[in-house]
Design a protein around this motif. Structure first.
Motif, PDB file in Angstrom:
ATOM      1  N   ASP A  23       0.809  -1.209   0.000  1.00 43.50           N
ATOM      2  CA  ASP A  23       0.000   0.000   0.000  1.00 43.50           C
ATOM      3  C   ASP A  23       0.850   1.269   0.000  1.00 43.50           C
ATOM      4  OD1 ASP A  23      -2.290  -1.476  -0.034  1.00 43.50           O
ATOM      5  OD2 ASP A  23      -2.628  -1.365   2.130  1.00 43.50           O
ATOM      6  N   LYS A  24       2.166   1.136   0.114  1.00 41.89           N
ATOM      7  CA  LYS A  24       3.047   2.291   0.175  1.00 41.89           C
ATOM      8  C   LYS A  24       2.958   3.085  -1.123  1.00 41.89           C
ATOM      9  CE  LYS A  24       7.836   3.624   0.630  1.00 41.89           C
ATOM     10  NZ  LYS A  24       9.209   3.181   0.468  1.00 41.89           N
ATOM     11  N   ALA A  25       2.815   4.377  -0.985  1.00 42.18           N
ATOM     12  CA  ALA A  25       2.744   5.243  -2.164  1.00 42.18           C
ATOM     13  C   ALA A  25       4.122   5.345  -2.806  1.00 42.18           C
ATOM     14  CB  ALA A  25       2.259   6.627  -1.757  1.00 42.18           C
ATOM     15  N   ILE A  51       5.302   6.290 -14.879  1.00 41.22           N
ATOM     16  CA  ILE A  51       3.836   6.319 -14.880  1.00 41.22           C
ATOM     17  C   ILE A  51       3.283   5.042 -15.517  1.00 41.22           C
ATOM     18  CG2 ILE A  51       1.818   7.453 -15.912  1.00 41.22           C
ATOM     19  CD1 ILE A  51       3.503  10.110 -15.595  1.00 41.22           C
ATOM     20  N   GLU A  52       3.801   4.691 -16.679  1.00 34.64           N
ATOM     21  CA  GLU A  52       3.317   3.496 -17.392  1.00 34.64           C
ATOM     22  C   GLU A  52       3.609   2.223 -16.600  1.00 34.64           C
ATOM     23  OE1 GLU A  52       1.279   3.404 -19.938  1.00 34.64           O
ATOM     24  OE2 GLU A  52       1.322   5.584 -19.921  1.00 34.64           O
ATOM     25  N   ASN A  58      -1.334  -1.379 -11.724  1.00 30.01           N
ATOM     26  CA  ASN A  58      -2.497  -0.842 -11.008  1.00 30.01           C
ATOM     27  C   ASN A  58      -2.098  -0.197  -9.680  1.00 30.01           C
ATOM     28  OD1 ASN A  58      -4.884  -0.662 -12.264  1.00 30.01           O
ATOM     29  ND2 ASN A  58      -5.795  -2.477 -11.350  1.00 30.01           N
ATOM     30  N   GLU A  59      -0.970   0.501  -9.685  1.00 31.69           N
ATOM     31  CA  GLU A  59      -0.480   1.174  -8.495  1.00 31.69           C
ATOM     32  C   GLU A  59      -0.312   2.660  -8.792  1.00 31.69           C
ATOM     33  OE1 GLU A  59       2.979  -0.720  -6.740  1.00 31.69           O
ATOM     34  OE2 GLU A  59       2.234  -2.702  -7.297  1.00 31.69           O
TER      35      GLU A  59
END
Length: 147
Positions: A23-25, A51-52, A58-59
């Motif tokens: 869950d870490k950003a 980004i890609e 899915n993060e």
């Protein structure tokens, strides 16, 4: 009996740690300090690739491109050779997930040298100091890349 409890406790801790890590950003700052279109494009390529990569997983990822010194030309409305790419990249990303930070110290220095006001691209945000901004992002746990 104690060994079983200890094992269960350790396994629980391991699962909790891996869940927290998932869950870490993801947060990355990328600096640009050169007035070189090749380096500017490399910065934008790095941002697009990150980004890609995370989009495919899915993060979420937050990116801050920080321009200072001669690199400020990347974010200047009158001299940026990559302003179309910046707009496309900003439009492609969910709002707030990529930021372009322009150093006000560099902006003021250029204004003094050139004798006129300098505008930054509408996709950019002016920060007081690019170097301090990078430092503070790192202190907050952001990863740092210098192409």
């Amino acid at each position: 009996m104690f060994c079983r409890l200890a094992t269960v406790a350790l396994l629980s801790l391991a699962f909790a740690s891996s869940a927290l890590a998932a869950d870490k950003a993801h947060r990355i700052s990328i600096q640009i300090d050169q007035n070189d279109p090749q380096v500017m494009n490399m910065v934008l390529n790095n941002a697009a690739n990150v980004i890609e990569y995370y989009r495919a997983k899915n993060e979420d990822v937050d990116i801050d491109v920080v321009a200072y010194g001669p690199g400020l030309h990347m974010l200047r409305a009158d001299t940026s050779p990559v302003q179309d790419r910046i707009k496309r990249l900003k439009d492609m990303v969910f709002p707030g997930k990529i930021q372009f930070s322009a150093c006000n110290n560099s902006k003021q220095g250029m204004e003094k040298t050139e004798g006129h006001a300098i505008s930054v691209l509408p996709e950019a945000t002016v920060v007081p100091s690019g170097v301090v901004h990078l430092m503070e992002l790192q202190e907050q746990g952001w990863s740092y890349v210098r192409p």
